[in-house]
Design an enzyme around this catalytic site. Structure first.
Site, PDB file in Angstrom:
ATOM      1  CB  ALA A   5      -0.926  -0.015   1.214  1.00 49.66           C
TER       2      ALA A   5
ATOM      3  N   PRO B 121      13.955  -2.628  -3.243  1.00 50.38           N
ATOM      4  CG  PRO B 121      14.572  -2.569  -0.997  1.00 50.38           C
ATOM      5  CD  PRO B 121      13.531  -3.099  -1.916  1.00 50.38           C
TER       6      PRO B 121
ATOM      7  CB  THR C 218      10.405  -1.641 -11.115  1.00 48.93           C
ATOM      8  OG1 THR C 218       9.411  -0.651 -11.360  1.00 48.93           O
ATOM      9  CG2 THR C 218      11.439  -1.633 -12.219  1.00 48.93           C
TER      10      THR C 218
ATOM     11  CB  CYS D 106      12.181   4.280  -9.609  1.00 51.24           C
ATOM     12  SG  CYS D 106      10.889   3.627  -8.532  1.00 51.24           S
TER      13      CYS D 106
ATOM     14  CG  PHE E 298      12.306  12.883  -5.835  1.00 52.74           C
ATOM     15  CD1 PHE E 298      11.252  12.379  -5.084  1.00 52.74           C
ATOM     16  CD2 PHE E 298      12.304  12.657  -7.206  1.00 52.74           C
ATOM     17  CE1 PHE E 298      10.213  11.691  -5.687  1.00 52.74           C
ATOM     18  CE2 PHE E 298      11.278  11.958  -7.817  1.00 52.74           C
ATOM     19  CZ  PHE E 298      10.214  11.481  -7.052  1.00 52.74           C
TER      20      PHE E 298
HETATM   21  P1  NAD Z   1       6.780   1.725  -1.061  1.00 58.05           P
HETATM   22  O1  NAD Z   1       7.915   1.383  -0.197  1.00 58.05           O
HETATM   23  O2  NAD Z   1       6.139   3.073  -0.966  1.00 58.05           O
HETATM   24  O3  NAD Z   1       5.593   0.661  -0.840  1.00 58.05           O
HETATM   25  C1  NAD Z   1       5.798  -0.716  -0.768  1.00 58.05           C
HETATM   26  C2  NAD Z   1       4.898  -1.288   0.329  1.00 58.05           C
HETATM   27  O4  NAD Z   1       4.985  -2.722   0.312  1.00 58.05           O
HETATM   28  C3  NAD Z   1       5.303  -0.859   1.747  1.00 58.05           C
HETATM   29  O5  NAD Z   1       4.222  -0.170   2.368  1.00 58.05           O
HETATM   30  C4  NAD Z   1       5.635  -2.183   2.452  1.00 58.05           C
HETATM   31  O6  NAD Z   1       5.253  -2.217   3.823  1.00 58.05           O
HETATM   32  C5  NAD Z   1       4.819  -3.176   1.635  1.00 58.05           C
HETATM   33  N1  NAD Z   1       5.286  -4.564   1.783  1.00 58.05           N
HETATM   34  C6  NAD Z   1       6.557  -5.045   1.702  1.00 58.05           C
HETATM   35  N2  NAD Z   1       6.559  -6.394   1.891  1.00 58.05           N
HETATM   36  C7  NAD Z   1       5.262  -6.770   2.073  1.00 58.05           C
HETATM   37  C8  NAD Z   1       4.620  -8.027   2.308  1.00 58.05           C
HETATM   38  N3  NAD Z   1       5.312  -9.170   2.373  1.00 58.05           N
HETATM   39  N4  NAD Z   1       3.262  -8.041   2.449  1.00 58.05           N
HETATM   40  C9  NAD Z   1       2.554  -6.890   2.384  1.00 58.05           C
HETATM   41  N5  NAD Z   1       3.110  -5.677   2.163  1.00 58.05           N
HETATM   42  C10 NAD Z   1       4.448  -5.608   2.013  1.00 58.05           C
HETATM   43  O7  NAD Z   1       7.276   1.465  -2.552  1.00 58.05           O
HETATM   44  P2  NAD Z   1       6.667   2.092  -3.912  1.00 58.05           P
HETATM   45  O8  NAD Z   1       7.269   3.411  -4.184  1.00 58.05           O
HETATM   46  O9  NAD Z   1       5.185   1.950  -3.901  1.00 58.05           O
HETATM   47  O10 NAD Z   1       7.298   1.091  -4.976  1.00 58.05           O
HETATM   48  C11 NAD Z   1       6.844  -0.242  -5.075  1.00 58.05           C
HETATM   49  C12 NAD Z   1       7.334  -0.805  -6.397  1.00 58.05           C
HETATM   50  O11 NAD Z   1       6.775  -0.049  -7.483  1.00 58.05           O
HETATM   51  C13 NAD Z   1       8.852  -0.747  -6.581  1.00 58.05           C
HETATM   52  O12 NAD Z   1       9.265  -1.914  -7.264  1.00 58.05           O
HETATM   53  C14 NAD Z   1       9.038   0.453  -7.473  1.00 58.05           C
HETATM   54  O13 NAD Z   1      10.202   0.331  -8.262  1.00 58.05           O
HETATM   55  C15 NAD Z   1       7.815   0.405  -8.345  1.00 58.05           C
HETATM   56  N6  NAD Z   1       7.431   1.709  -8.898  1.00 58.05           N
HETATM   57  C16 NAD Z   1       7.360   2.807  -8.087  1.00 58.05           C
HETATM   58  C17 NAD Z   1       6.979   4.041  -8.628  1.00 58.05           C
HETATM   59  C18 NAD Z   1       6.882   5.277  -7.767  1.00 58.05           C
HETATM   60  O14 NAD Z   1       6.580   6.329  -8.300  1.00 58.05           O
HETATM   61  N7  NAD Z   1       7.126   5.216  -6.477  1.00 58.05           N
HETATM   62  C19 NAD Z   1       6.651   4.149  -9.991  1.00 58.05           C
HETATM   63  C20 NAD Z   1       6.716   2.995 -10.783  1.00 58.05           C
HETATM   64  C21 NAD Z   1       7.112   1.787 -10.224  1.00 58.05           C
HETATM   65  C1  UGA Z   2      10.052   8.268 -12.851  1.00 56.27           C
HETATM   66  C2  UGA Z   2       9.487   8.084 -14.262  1.00 56.27           C
HETATM   67  O1  UGA Z   2       9.248   9.365 -14.839  1.00 56.27           O
HETATM   68  C3  UGA Z   2       8.190   7.289 -14.242  1.00 56.27           C
HETATM   69  O2  UGA Z   2       7.754   7.040 -15.573  1.00 56.27           O
HETATM   70  C4  UGA Z   2       8.437   5.965 -13.515  1.00 56.27           C
HETATM   71  O3  UGA Z   2       7.232   5.220 -13.419  1.00 56.27           O
HETATM   72  C5  UGA Z   2       8.973   6.242 -12.130  1.00 56.27           C
HETATM   73  O4  UGA Z   2      10.212   6.996 -12.235  1.00 56.27           O
HETATM   74  C6  UGA Z   2       9.329   4.996 -11.367  1.00 56.27           C
HETATM   75  O5  UGA Z   2       9.570   3.961 -11.953  1.00 56.27           O
HETATM   76  O6  UGA Z   2       9.364   5.166 -10.150  1.00 56.27           O
HETATM   77  P1  UGA Z   2       9.581   9.895 -10.803  1.00 56.27           P
HETATM   78  O7  UGA Z   2      10.908   9.422 -10.327  1.00 56.27           O
HETATM   79  O8  UGA Z   2       8.433   9.835  -9.868  1.00 56.27           O
HETATM   80  O9  UGA Z   2       9.129   9.060 -12.106  1.00 56.27           O
HETATM   81  O10 UGA Z   2       9.686  11.412 -11.286  1.00 56.27           O
HETATM   82  P2  UGA Z   2      10.319  12.105 -12.598  1.00 56.27           P
HETATM   83  O11 UGA Z   2       9.407  13.174 -13.032  1.00 56.27           O
HETATM   84  O12 UGA Z   2      10.702  11.110 -13.608  1.00 56.27           O
HETATM   85  O13 UGA Z   2      11.617  12.792 -12.018  1.00 56.27           O
HETATM   86  C7  UGA Z   2      12.725  12.034 -11.586  1.00 56.27           C
HETATM   87  C8  UGA Z   2      13.870  12.959 -11.223  1.00 56.27           C
HETATM   88  O14 UGA Z   2      14.456  13.525 -12.393  1.00 56.27           O
HETATM   89  C9  UGA Z   2      13.445  14.136 -10.346  1.00 56.27           C
HETATM   90  O15 UGA Z   2      14.429  14.340  -9.358  1.00 56.27           O
HETATM   91  C10 UGA Z   2      13.382  15.299 -11.309  1.00 56.27           C
HETATM   92  O16 UGA Z   2      13.579  16.541 -10.703  1.00 56.27           O
HETATM   93  C11 UGA Z   2      14.517  14.940 -12.258  1.00 56.27           C
HETATM   94  N1  UGA Z   2      14.358  15.553 -13.601  1.00 56.27           N
HETATM   95  C12 UGA Z   2      13.337  15.177 -14.401  1.00 56.27           C
HETATM   96  C13 UGA Z   2      15.292  16.492 -14.026  1.00 56.27           C
HETATM   97  O17 UGA Z   2      16.242  16.837 -13.311  1.00 56.27           O
HETATM   98  N2  UGA Z   2      15.146  17.030 -15.281  1.00 56.27           N
HETATM   99  C14 UGA Z   2      14.129  16.672 -16.105  1.00 56.27           C
HETATM  100  O18 UGA Z   2      14.057  17.214 -17.239  1.00 56.27           O
HETATM  101  C15 UGA Z   2      13.195  15.728 -15.660  1.00 56.27           C
END
Ligand code: NAD
Ligand code: UGA
Length: 450
Positions: free
Chosen positions: A10, A92, A131, A274, A336
């Site tokens: 979540a 991570p 991911t 990420c 960030f």
């Molecule tokens: P997050 O740390 O915010 O959330 C992950 C959650 O999973 C935590 O709340 C944790 O307690 C829970 N968890 C871990 N082990 C568990 C278990 N065994 N049972 C139930 N819950 C459990 O992480 P996030 O930012 O949501 O990222 C999750 C994944 O999505 C990563 O692989 C990340 O790369 C990918 N992702 C994130 C973003 C983003 O913008 N944050 C964008 C695209 C992809």
């Molecule tokens: C990024 C990708 O944009 C998403 O498509 C992807 O799903 C996500 O990672 C993920 O896998 O977690 P996010 O990290 O949330 O999203 O934010 P971005 O807008 O991509 O920015 C990433 C970093 O790059 C920030 O620190 C931002 O300030 C920096 N950035 C971005 C720059 O310095 N210059 C730019 O032109 C764009």
């Protein structure tokens, strides 16, 4: 019949993604579960004090929570009663053993696979939302289907939303990707997953591929985006050395339709949970398959990023007569990027720590990220946290603008100037302020790539 959904995890991904899926699929029951009780309590809080800040999220959660979206810590019941399990747990970078500092730590991932297997009472579609390294689905399937009376079909449905624009990205995605096995069960599962998104995303934007392509596409997409940021930052250094202006260079490069204007903004380097993790994961994958030159190529993207923050601190110290010891430096912004409270891998933390090594006094302010900043900078000497920009700037020798929060350009910069020690310096690491006007007021101004 509409199949019910559970999402394990979540966090930043699980919460917003499932909220939008529930909004657009009122006939489906969507349950989001997590082992973190505090997080689930926050999602369920009566006054909607949600654990994730995203513009528009509150509005969506208000509409669907209790209608067809539920948050719970009861993983067993949720998994038993659903048909489709999304897995959005954290992945991570591994901090120990083989692949430390590079590979993904898949322990949370594997734990969920074993939980799903233990609690399932029927066939299930398991969807990778996190991911993951390419071919993780094979490991997932091996665990799930080993001596099991139920059939588990594993799909890859990576998420492309960016923080700060998550709800908009979810409502109007460029594309949705669903990868699945090319057999009868696989094709049926892919169609089921596609139907969830097809309730609001045009079919032509829902792309289907094999599982390995879907897994690798997510890493590659993030690597390409990160690479653009590192590329423009590499040009920024050259601009500073030569008198060119990186914003002008970026504007003209981006006017070439083959290149495009997005992701060409020079700044303090990319942060977020990420980019670094996913590029390092790609480096590790390349290394494991003996592709050393490709590994080195992608590693350069991360090294360039780290170099950018070191460069910011060296330029600042140089401009401040080669010493910042006991000088007060206000950091405007700790998240960030703008519109999020997330501080994972934020360049501000690196800059704050480098300045602390120089014995500066650091005043941190941010409209959303102070609780996280307090945790991230615990034990770093000389740091104070301020309620607002005016408090942080009072008596400061320099301001370093780190996050592109929109309201920074509308601050009363005359008032800020009056309250600072002279000569007063502003380092606009995002090039988002009116730098000419700041000079008129009397500030010394440093900018990125100029
Ligand atoms: P997050 O740390 O915010 O959330 C992950 C959650 O999973 C935590 O709340 C944790 O307690 C829970 N968890 C871990 N082990 C568990 C278990 N065994 N049972 C139930 N819950 C459990 O992480 P996030 O930012 O949501 O990222 C999750 C994944 O999505 C990563 O692989 C990340 O790369 C990918 N992702 C994130 C973003 C983003 O913008 N944050 C964008 C695209 C992809
Ligand atoms: C990024 C990708 O944009 C998403 O498509 C992807 O799903 C996500 O990672 C993920 O896998 O977690 P996010 O990290 O949330 O999203 O934010 P971005 O807008 O991509 O920015 C990433 C970093 O790059 C920030 O620190 C931002 O300030 C920096 N950035 C971005 C720059 O310095 N210059 C730019 O032109 C764009």
């Amino acid at each position: 019949m509409n199949k019910d959904i559970v999402c394990i995890g979540a966090g930043y991904i699980g919460g917003p993604t499932m909220a939008v899926i529930a909004l657009k699929n009122p006939g489906r029951r969507v349950v989001v579960v997590d082992i973190n009780e505090a997080r689930i309590a926050a999602w369920n809080s009566p006054d909607f004090d949600l654990p994730v800040y995203e513009p528009g999220l509150l509005d969506v959660v208000r509409q669907v929570r209790g209608r067809n979206l539920f948050f719970s810590t009861d993983i067993e019941t949720a998994v038993r009663e659903c048909d489709i399990v999304f897995v959005g747990v954290n992945t991570p970078t591994k901090s120990f053993g083989r692949g430390a500092g590079m590979a993904s730590d898949l322990q949370y991932w594997e734990a969920t696979a074993r939980e799903i297997k233990r609690f399932a009472r029927g066939d299930k579609i398991v969807v990778e939302k996190s991911t993951l390294p390419v071919r993780t689905a094979a490991a997932m399937e091996a665990i799930l289907n080993d001596h099991s009376e139920h059939k588990f079909t594993v799909l890859s449905n990576p998420e492309f939303l960016a923080e700060g624009t998550a709800i908009r990205d979810l409502l109007e995605p460029d594309r949705v990707l669903v990868g699945g096995p090319d057999d009868a069960d696989g094709r049926a599962a892919v169609e089921e997953c596609v139907s969830i998104y097809a309730s609001w995303v045009p079919r032509e934007r829902i792309l289907t591929t094999g599982v390995w392509s879907a897994e690798l596409t997510k890493l590659a997409a993030n690597a390409f985006l990160a690479q653009r940021v590192s590329s423009i930052n590499a040009i920024a250094g050259l601009c500073e050395a030569t008198g060119a202006d990186v914003d002008e260079v970026a504007r003209v490069i981006g006017a070439d339709r083959r290149i495009g204007p997005k992701f060409l903004k020079a700044g303090p380097g990319f942060g977020g949970s990420c980019f670094k993790k996913d590029v390092l994961n790609l480096v590790y994958l390349c290394e494991s398959f003996g592709l050393h030159t490709a590994a080195e190529y992608w590693h350069g993207v991360v090294k360039m990023n780290e170099h950018q923050q070191e460069r910011i601190v060296s330029r600042l110290v140089k401009q401040m007569f080669n010493t910042v010891a006991n000088k007060k430096i206000a950091l405007f912004g700790f998240a960030f990027k703008a519109d999020t409270g997330d501080t994972r891998e934020t360049p501000s933390a690196t800059v704050a720590k480098l300045l602390a090594e120089e014995h500066a006094r650091i005043a941190v302010t941010d409209p959303k990220a102070i609780p996280n900043a307090r945790r991230d900078l615990e034990g770093v000497p000389g740091v104070e946290f301020c309620d607002g920009e005016y408090e942080a700037a009072a008596g400061a020798d320099a301001i370093v603008l780190m996050t592109d929060w929109r309201h920074y350009k509308d601050l009363d910069w005359n008032r800020i100037f009056e309250s600072m020690r002279k000569p007063a310096l502003v380092f606009d690491t995002r090039n988002c302020l009116d730098q000419a006007r700041l000079r008129e007021i009397g500030f010394r101004v440093l900018a990125i790539g100029k």
